[in-house]
Design a protein around this motif. Structure first.
Motif, PDB file in Angstrom:
ATOM      1  N   LYS A  60       0.839  -1.203   0.000  1.00 45.35           N
ATOM      2  CA  LYS A  60       0.000   0.000   0.000  1.00 45.35           C
ATOM      3  C   LYS A  60       0.874   1.254   0.000  1.00 45.35           C
ATOM      4  O   LYS A  60       0.647   2.181  -0.776  1.00 45.35           O
ATOM      5  N   ARG A  61       1.882   1.257   0.858  1.00 46.45           N
ATOM      6  CA  ARG A  61       2.799   2.409   0.932  1.00 46.45           C
ATOM      7  C   ARG A  61       3.520   2.611  -0.401  1.00 46.45           C
ATOM      8  O   ARG A  61       3.658   3.729  -0.893  1.00 46.45           O
ATOM      9  N   ALA A  62       3.955   1.508  -1.010  1.00 43.47           N
ATOM     10  CA  ALA A  62       4.662   1.581  -2.286  1.00 43.47           C
ATOM     11  C   ALA A  62       3.769   2.150  -3.380  1.00 43.47           C
ATOM     12  O   ALA A  62       4.198   2.994  -4.170  1.00 43.47           O
ATOM     13  N   MET A  63       2.529   1.696  -3.434  1.00 43.30           N
ATOM     14  CA  MET A  63       1.608   2.196  -4.456  1.00 43.30           C
ATOM     15  C   MET A  63       1.327   3.686  -4.224  1.00 43.30           C
ATOM     16  O   MET A  63       1.225   4.441  -5.185  1.00 43.30           O
ATOM     17  N   GLU A  64       1.227   4.084  -2.976  1.00 45.60           N
ATOM     18  CA  GLU A  64       1.005   5.503  -2.656  1.00 45.60           C
ATOM     19  C   GLU A  64       2.186   6.363  -3.081  1.00 45.60           C
ATOM     20  O   GLU A  64       2.007   7.518  -3.453  1.00 45.60           O
ATOM     21  N   MET A  65       3.397   5.800  -3.024  1.00 46.01           N
ATOM     22  CA  MET A  65       4.566   6.587  -3.423  1.00 46.01           C
ATOM     23  C   MET A  65       4.830   6.538  -4.926  1.00 46.01           C
ATOM     24  O   MET A  65       5.707   7.215  -5.420  1.00 46.01           O
ATOM     25  N   GLY A  66       4.036   5.734  -5.662  1.00 49.72           N
ATOM     26  CA  GLY A  66       4.146   5.754  -7.117  1.00 49.72           C
ATOM     27  C   GLY A  66       4.639   4.482  -7.773  1.00 49.72           C
ATOM     28  O   GLY A  66       4.802   4.452  -8.987  1.00 49.72           O
ATOM     29  N   ILE A  67       4.898   3.426  -7.000  1.00 49.38           N
ATOM     30  CA  ILE A  67       5.281   2.152  -7.601  1.00 49.38           C
ATOM     31  C   ILE A  67       4.118   1.694  -8.478  1.00 49.38           C
ATOM     32  O   ILE A  67       2.966   1.717  -8.060  1.00 49.38           O
ATOM     33  N   LYS A  68       4.400   1.285  -9.694  1.00 49.06           N
ATOM     34  CA  LYS A  68       3.341   0.913 -10.632  1.00 49.06           C
ATOM     35  C   LYS A  68       2.786  -0.482 -10.398  1.00 49.06           C
ATOM     36  O   LYS A  68       1.613  -0.734 -10.631  1.00 49.06           O
ATOM     37  N   ASP A  69       3.642  -1.434  -9.971  1.00 47.88           N
ATOM     38  CA  ASP A  69       3.151  -2.791  -9.764  1.00 47.88           C
ATOM     39  C   ASP A  69       4.141  -3.598  -8.943  1.00 47.88           C
ATOM     40  O   ASP A  69       5.317  -3.248  -8.848  1.00 47.88           O
ATOM     41  N   PHE A  70       3.622  -4.660  -8.354  1.00 42.63           N
ATOM     42  CA  PHE A  70       4.418  -5.675  -7.668  1.00 42.63           C
ATOM     43  C   PHE A  70       4.265  -6.959  -8.460  1.00 42.63           C
ATOM     44  O   PHE A  70       3.183  -7.250  -8.967  1.00 42.63           O
ATOM     45  N   ILE A  71       5.313  -7.727  -8.537  1.00 43.17           N
ATOM     46  CA  ILE A  71       5.222  -9.062  -9.109  1.00 43.17           C
ATOM     47  C   ILE A  71       5.808 -10.027  -8.093  1.00 43.17           C
ATOM     48  O   ILE A  71       6.889  -9.797  -7.558  1.00 43.17           O
ATOM     49  N   ARG A  72       5.049 -11.059  -7.806  1.00 46.69           N
ATOM     50  CA  ARG A  72       5.447 -11.995  -6.765  1.00 46.69           C
ATOM     51  C   ARG A  72       6.269 -13.138  -7.348  1.00 46.69           C
ATOM     52  O   ARG A  72       5.887 -13.742  -8.352  1.00 46.69           O
ATOM     53  N   LYS A  73       7.421 -13.397  -6.705  1.00 46.99           N
ATOM     54  CA  LYS A  73       8.284 -14.511  -7.120  1.00 46.99           C
ATOM     55  C   LYS A  73       7.763 -15.800  -6.504  1.00 46.99           C
ATOM     56  O   LYS A  73       7.206 -15.749  -5.398  1.00 46.99           O
ATOM     57  N   PRO A  74       7.931 -16.905  -7.138  1.00 45.96           N
ATOM     58  CA  PRO A  74       8.507 -17.053  -8.485  1.00 45.96           C
ATOM     59  C   PRO A  74       7.461 -16.693  -9.540  1.00 45.96           C
ATOM     60  O   PRO A  74       6.267 -16.882  -9.350  1.00 45.96           O
ATOM     61  N   PHE A  80       5.781 -12.110 -16.231  1.00 45.63           N
ATOM     62  CA  PHE A  80       6.739 -11.005 -16.198  1.00 45.63           C
ATOM     63  C   PHE A  80       6.515 -10.068 -17.382  1.00 45.63           C
ATOM     64  O   PHE A  80       6.401  -8.852 -17.223  1.00 45.63           O
ATOM     65  N   SER A  81       6.401 -10.634 -18.578  1.00 44.69           N
ATOM     66  CA  SER A  81       6.216  -9.803 -19.768  1.00 44.69           C
ATOM     67  C   SER A  81       4.858  -9.103 -19.757  1.00 44.69           C
ATOM     68  O   SER A  81       4.750  -7.952 -20.184  1.00 44.69           O
ATOM     69  N   GLU A  82       3.812  -9.760 -19.252  1.00 48.57           N
ATOM     70  CA  GLU A  82       2.496  -9.119 -19.158  1.00 48.57           C
ATOM     71  C   GLU A  82       2.517  -7.955 -18.178  1.00 48.57           C
ATOM     72  O   GLU A  82       1.892  -6.922 -18.420  1.00 48.57           O
ATOM     73  N   THR A  83       3.230  -8.117 -17.078  1.00 45.20           N
ATOM     74  CA  THR A  83       3.347  -7.032 -16.097  1.00 45.20           C
ATOM     75  C   THR A  83       4.077  -5.847 -16.704  1.00 45.20           C
ATOM     76  O   THR A  83       3.636  -4.697 -16.576  1.00 45.20           O
ATOM     77  N   ILE A  84       5.163  -6.114 -17.389  1.00 44.15           N
ATOM     78  CA  ILE A  84       5.924  -5.036 -18.048  1.00 44.15           C
ATOM     79  C   ILE A  84       5.054  -4.332 -19.087  1.00 44.15           C
ATOM     80  O   ILE A  84       4.988  -3.110 -19.119  1.00 44.15           O
ATOM     81  N   ARG A  85       4.372  -5.102 -19.912  1.00 49.47           N
ATOM     82  CA  ARG A  85       3.521  -4.525 -20.954  1.00 49.47           C
ATOM     83  C   ARG A  85       2.428  -3.645 -20.338  1.00 49.47           C
ATOM     84  O   ARG A  85       2.174  -2.526 -20.793  1.00 49.47           O
ATOM     85  N   ARG A  86       1.790  -4.128 -19.282  1.00 48.19           N
ATOM     86  CA  ARG A  86       0.723  -3.388 -18.624  1.00 48.19           C
ATOM     87  C   ARG A  86       1.244  -2.064 -18.043  1.00 48.19           C
ATOM     88  O   ARG A  86       0.643  -1.011 -18.227  1.00 48.19           O
ATOM     89  N   VAL A  87       2.377  -2.137 -17.358  1.00 43.88           N
ATOM     90  CA  VAL A  87       2.947  -0.935 -16.735  1.00 43.88           C
ATOM     91  C   VAL A  87       3.373   0.078 -17.779  1.00 43.88           C
ATOM     92  O   VAL A  87       3.118   1.283 -17.629  1.00 43.88           O
ATOM     93  N   LEU A  88       3.972  -0.369 -18.861  1.00 48.38           N
ATOM     94  CA  LEU A  88       4.428   0.563 -19.888  1.00 48.38           C
ATOM     95  C   LEU A  88       3.282   1.158 -20.700  1.00 48.38           C
ATOM     96  O   LEU A  88       3.438   2.218 -21.291  1.00 48.38           O
ATOM     97  N   SER A  89       2.141   0.493 -20.715  1.00 52.00           N
ATOM     98  CA  SER A  89       1.014   1.022 -21.497  1.00 52.00           C
ATOM     99  C   SER A  89       0.147   1.999 -20.702  1.00 52.00           C
ATOM    100  O   SER A  89      -0.759   2.610 -21.235  1.00 52.00           O
ATOM    101  N   GLU A  90       0.421   2.133 -19.406  1.00 57.12           N
ATOM    102  CA  GLU A  90      -0.370   3.057 -18.571  1.00 57.12           C
ATOM    103  C   GLU A  90      -0.052   4.497 -18.904  1.00 57.12           C
ATOM    104  O   GLU A  90       0.979   4.883 -19.269  1.00 57.12           O
TER     105      GLU A  90
END
Length: 90
Positions: A60-74, A80-90
């Motif tokens: 929540k804190r990260a999103m409030e400071m502007g982080i676009k997304d979290f991806i959980r490992k593994p 990974f590519s879908e997350t990148i595509r989504r973030v770059l298209s915003e």
């Protein structure tokens, strides 16, 4: 090869980066600290954080400071590519 070096590279030419991807747990600077530093140098730069465990309060804190997304490992290449595509298209 490490977070201080990554920040130094980013600081030299912040406009040459389209995206920053960092792990939450890293030596020297954590992913959150690195994200905060790069976003101060270039507000609006998209940042994705990776982690094996995402604490809801930290997320929540990260999103409030502007982080676009979290991806959980593994995660796989597709996620990974879908997350990148989504973030770059915003």
């Amino acid at each position: 090869t490490n977070s201080p070096e990554a920040l130094e590279q980013f600081s030299r030419q912040p406009d040459t980066f389209d995206l920053v991807i960092a792990d939450v747990i890293m030596p020297d600077l954590t992913g959150m600290e690195l994200a905060e530093a790069v976003m101060k140098r270039r507000p609006g730069v998209p940042v994705i954080l990776c982690s094996g465990f995402v604490d809801p309060e930290k997320a929540k804190r990260a999103m409030e400071m502007g982080i676009k997304d979290f991806i959980r490992k593994p995660f796989g290449v597709r996620e990974f590519s879908e997350t990148i595509r989504r973030v770059l298209s915003e």
